[in-house]
Design a protein around this motif. Sequence first.
Motif, PDB file in Angstrom:
ATOM      1  N   CYS A 230       0.727  -1.084   0.056  1.00 15.18           N
ATOM      2  CA  CYS A 230      -0.066   0.149   0.070  1.00 15.18           C
ATOM      3  C   CYS A 230       0.768   1.254  -0.120  1.00 15.18           C
ATOM      4  O   CYS A 230       0.753   2.132  -0.859  1.00 15.18           O
ATOM      5  CB  CYS A 230      -0.852   0.033   1.104  1.00 15.18           C
ATOM      6  SG  CYS A 230      -2.073   1.369   1.134  1.00 15.18           S
TER       7      CYS A 230
ATOM      8  N   ARG B 280       3.631  -1.063  -7.497  1.00 16.79           N
ATOM      9  CA  ARG B 280       2.830   0.112  -6.986  1.00 16.79           C
ATOM     10  C   ARG B 280       3.235   0.125  -5.383  1.00 16.79           C
ATOM     11  O   ARG B 280       3.938  -0.511  -4.748  1.00 16.79           O
ATOM     12  CB  ARG B 280       1.316  -0.224  -7.030  1.00 16.79           C
ATOM     13  CG  ARG B 280       0.815  -1.396  -5.948  1.00 16.79           C
ATOM     14  CD  ARG B 280      -0.367  -1.334  -5.478  1.00 16.79           C
ATOM     15  NE  ARG B 280      -0.407  -0.251  -4.149  1.00 16.79           N
ATOM     16  CZ  ARG B 280      -1.315   0.461  -3.828  1.00 16.79           C
ATOM     17  NH1 ARG B 280      -2.385   0.366  -4.425  1.00 16.79           N
ATOM     18  NH2 ARG B 280      -1.389   1.554  -2.962  1.00 16.79           N
TER      19      ARG B 280
ATOM     20  N   LYS C  56       0.072   9.589   1.041  1.00 20.12           N
ATOM     21  CA  LYS C  56      -0.985   8.561   1.565  1.00 20.12           C
ATOM     22  C   LYS C  56      -2.242   9.581   1.620  1.00 20.12           C
ATOM     23  O   LYS C  56      -2.025  10.485   2.751  1.00 20.12           O
ATOM     24  CB  LYS C  56      -0.620   7.578   2.379  1.00 20.12           C
ATOM     25  CG  LYS C  56       0.309   6.748   2.120  1.00 20.12           C
ATOM     26  CD  LYS C  56      -0.057   6.078   0.996  1.00 20.12           C
ATOM     27  CE  LYS C  56      -1.216   5.034   0.962  1.00 20.12           C
ATOM     28  NZ  LYS C  56      -1.627   4.304  -0.390  1.00 20.12           N
TER      29      LYS C  56
ATOM     30  N   HIS D 280      -8.630  -3.129  -2.361  1.00 20.81           N
ATOM     31  CA  HIS D 280      -9.440  -1.972  -1.714  1.00 20.81           C
ATOM     32  C   HIS D 280     -10.864  -2.109  -1.693  1.00 20.81           C
ATOM     33  O   HIS D 280     -11.563  -1.729  -0.803  1.00 20.81           O
ATOM     34  CB  HIS D 280      -9.069  -0.636  -2.215  1.00 20.81           C
ATOM     35  CG  HIS D 280      -7.509  -0.059  -1.855  1.00 20.81           C
ATOM     36  ND1 HIS D 280      -6.525  -0.212  -2.750  1.00 20.81           N
ATOM     37  CD2 HIS D 280      -6.980   0.691  -1.020  1.00 20.81           C
ATOM     38  CE1 HIS D 280      -5.549   0.101  -2.107  1.00 20.81           C
ATOM     39  NE2 HIS D 280      -5.670   0.741  -1.052  1.00 20.81           N
TER      40      HIS D 280
ATOM     41  N   GLU E 169      -2.447  -5.306  -3.442  1.00 17.06           N
ATOM     42  CA  GLU E 169      -1.302  -4.984  -2.634  1.00 17.06           C
ATOM     43  C   GLU E 169      -0.960  -6.293  -2.141  1.00 17.06           C
ATOM     44  O   GLU E 169      -1.654  -7.295  -1.772  1.00 17.06           O
ATOM     45  CB  GLU E 169      -2.149  -4.388  -1.440  1.00 17.06           C
ATOM     46  CG  GLU E 169      -2.500  -2.873  -2.028  1.00 17.06           C
ATOM     47  CD  GLU E 169      -3.111  -2.093  -0.715  1.00 17.06           C
ATOM     48  OE1 GLU E 169      -2.919  -0.627  -1.048  1.00 17.06           O
ATOM     49  OE2 GLU E 169      -3.458  -2.420   0.196  1.00 17.06           O
TER      50      GLU E 169
ATOM     51  N   ASP F 184      -2.951  -0.583   5.391  1.00 17.96           N
ATOM     52  CA  ASP F 184      -3.630  -1.808   4.806  1.00 17.96           C
ATOM     53  C   ASP F 184      -3.215  -3.161   4.767  1.00 17.96           C
ATOM     54  O   ASP F 184      -3.075  -3.905   3.855  1.00 17.96           O
ATOM     55  CB  ASP F 184      -3.878  -1.321   3.153  1.00 17.96           C
ATOM     56  CG  ASP F 184      -4.897  -0.224   3.187  1.00 17.96           C
ATOM     57  OD1 ASP F 184      -5.576   0.007   3.826  1.00 17.96           O
ATOM     58  OD2 ASP F 184      -5.107   0.347   1.994  1.00 17.96           O
TER      59      ASP F 184
ATOM     60  N   GLN G 156      -5.473  -6.459   4.132  1.00 12.15           N
ATOM     61  CA  GLN G 156      -5.784  -6.602   2.873  1.00 12.15           C
ATOM     62  C   GLN G 156      -4.645  -7.023   1.999  1.00 12.15           C
ATOM     63  O   GLN G 156      -4.825  -7.344   0.731  1.00 12.15           O
ATOM     64  CB  GLN G 156      -6.594  -5.712   2.239  1.00 12.15           C
ATOM     65  CG  GLN G 156      -6.020  -4.335   1.847  1.00 12.15           C
ATOM     66  CD  GLN G 156      -6.657  -2.993   1.454  1.00 12.15           C
ATOM     67  OE1 GLN G 156      -7.798  -3.042   2.029  1.00 12.15           O
ATOM     68  NE2 GLN G 156      -6.159  -2.282   0.762  1.00 12.15           N
TER      69      GLN G 156
END
Length: 628
Positions: A101, A125, A130, A271, A297, A308, A311
Amino acid sequence: MILVLNKNVSKSEIDVLKKKLRDYGYIVKEIQGVDELILGVVGQIKQDMRYFETLPGVSKVIPVSKPYKLVSRDLHPEPTKIQVGNVVIGGDRLVVIAGPCSVETRDRTLEIARKVKSCGALLFRGGAFKPRTSPYSFQGLGEEGLKILAEVRDETGMGVVTEITSPAQADLMMKYVDVVQVGARNMQNFELLRCVGRLGKPVLLKRGLSATIEEWLMAAEYILSEGNDQVILCERGIRTFERYTRNTLDLTAVPVVKKLTHLPIIVDPSHATGIREKVLPMARAAVAAGADGIMVEVHTEPEKALSDGPQSLYPEQFEQLMRELHVIAPVVGKQLDYDYLAKAAYVKDLKVDEVAVAYAGVPGSFSYKAAIQYFGEDLPLKNVTSFKDVFEYVARGEAKWGVVPLENSLSGSIHTNYDLLMLYDLFIVGELTLRIVHNLVGIEGAVLDKLKTVYSHPQVFEQCSEFLSEHPGWDLVACKDTATAVARVQREGNLTSAAIASSEAAKLFGMAVIKEGIETHPQNFTRFVIISRESLQNGPKDKSSMVFSVSNKPGALYEVLKIFAEGGINMVKLESRPMHGRPWEYLFYVDLEIDLDLDENKWVVDELRKKTEVFKYLGSYRQGAKMV
Ligand code: PEP
Ligand code: MN
């Protein structure tokens, strides 16, 4: 508004027309349609429609009723392909973007990058700025994070994607990153949209938390209206009354968006779900729904992630996901290859005028599709008339590679190509699997009941035997390949003729599909191989192919198989076929899971030569279905 131009319009007439329209302040896009040239005219239209009809060179005016114009399919019927380094988003190859993330530390980021790259991720990524819900949460490393991302690109070759949260970061984005992300919270930050529209870099535009598809496309319109048409849409889940998952993944957005716009769409299941375990099934579903790629992610220690974590996938889960997507991709007409970056770099080194890939048939044929899916979109292709010519071109060095089918899951091996492999001193250097969907293709207005003649390749008739047996009265006429069959039906313009071919071939020739999916079994796959005079330098290989014959005495084949058994070598194919001119003697086609180019495995070839009569080593390559 779309202006369809006269068929015989001259270049100078077009230039005068474009200048006039631009002087009024309109954005003008020239688009080459199938058989006509059109101008897309966008802006606040000040004149009556009839005015445009009177302009020299214009044959017809079609208003675009949708509020978004530049992003609309009406204005740009062909899908837009976005190039990020050597990676193309929106083509036949699935693009997977992976990474944490947030960029947390240099070491952690590089560790994750190496891992995701080894599993086949193409872009990396990581957020440096943020947009957090709480002002007390980790806000990102800022420029330091961008520097780390640039280091990731330099080391791994993966392009990097990061979020921009303010126009003030534009210069930094230009300096360090390859794709600029506009996050869900900023989807309607119009100043930011205009800013990225002027950046001239690809933009990944996430769908807003509660944005309708129309609002999302209007946000994209802002970017395109500033002159940047490199926009990748990203569905990342929307707010609904459902609270079990972080958001609700709106997968219907994929086919809806595909119909409305030419822009590529990817899905972010991380997400969208917020729960690690739900990411894999939704990623699989996204690819099955027709997404051009996914963004996920991944973290090496998600429990310690600064954002995050719940996830973020463990690397092993990401690896598993890639294996699954690899299997699903061909089912929906796409490919996911683990060595895309290595191949692309190799291909890029070729001289532009070099004929790089030879294939038999014409554009629209399955061999053409295989060539594009293996090597990407930009490679010079040479279409030749027969498989033998493919071998000839490669052997003479007029093509660096050739693409030929070797076996089909319904109709078996293509012996001609095995014979040619025996004849020429070329190597198999790669493979790929295409799902083959056959359609009955005819001119507009053709119907099943009136057909008399059907053209296609003999193997295709075999693959559609069940359907064809329901129409015993049809005359089946063999053609060199499926696209040639379509061309013939088009040329003859006869309502009683049809061809069996892919939907792409039908589209390419402007023909209608009379009946879709007529192959006997939907699990109809053809394995293509890439042939070359030299090995493709794309890392370690894990599969080798060969052809041999054994003497006509008891246990002769057993002696050969013993070499594999004792060496612990997995055999993935063994097929026999009669030898020409030598009744009751057989050739064996064998594929092994081993790299026979490695010195440590040379003994296998030595042993095989001793135990066989004819022996031809065909090459070692990377299995399409395995990451190394
Ligand atoms: C992200 O991708 O890290 C992110 C913040 O996503 P979204 O804007 O979709 O919430
Ligand atoms: Mn995140």
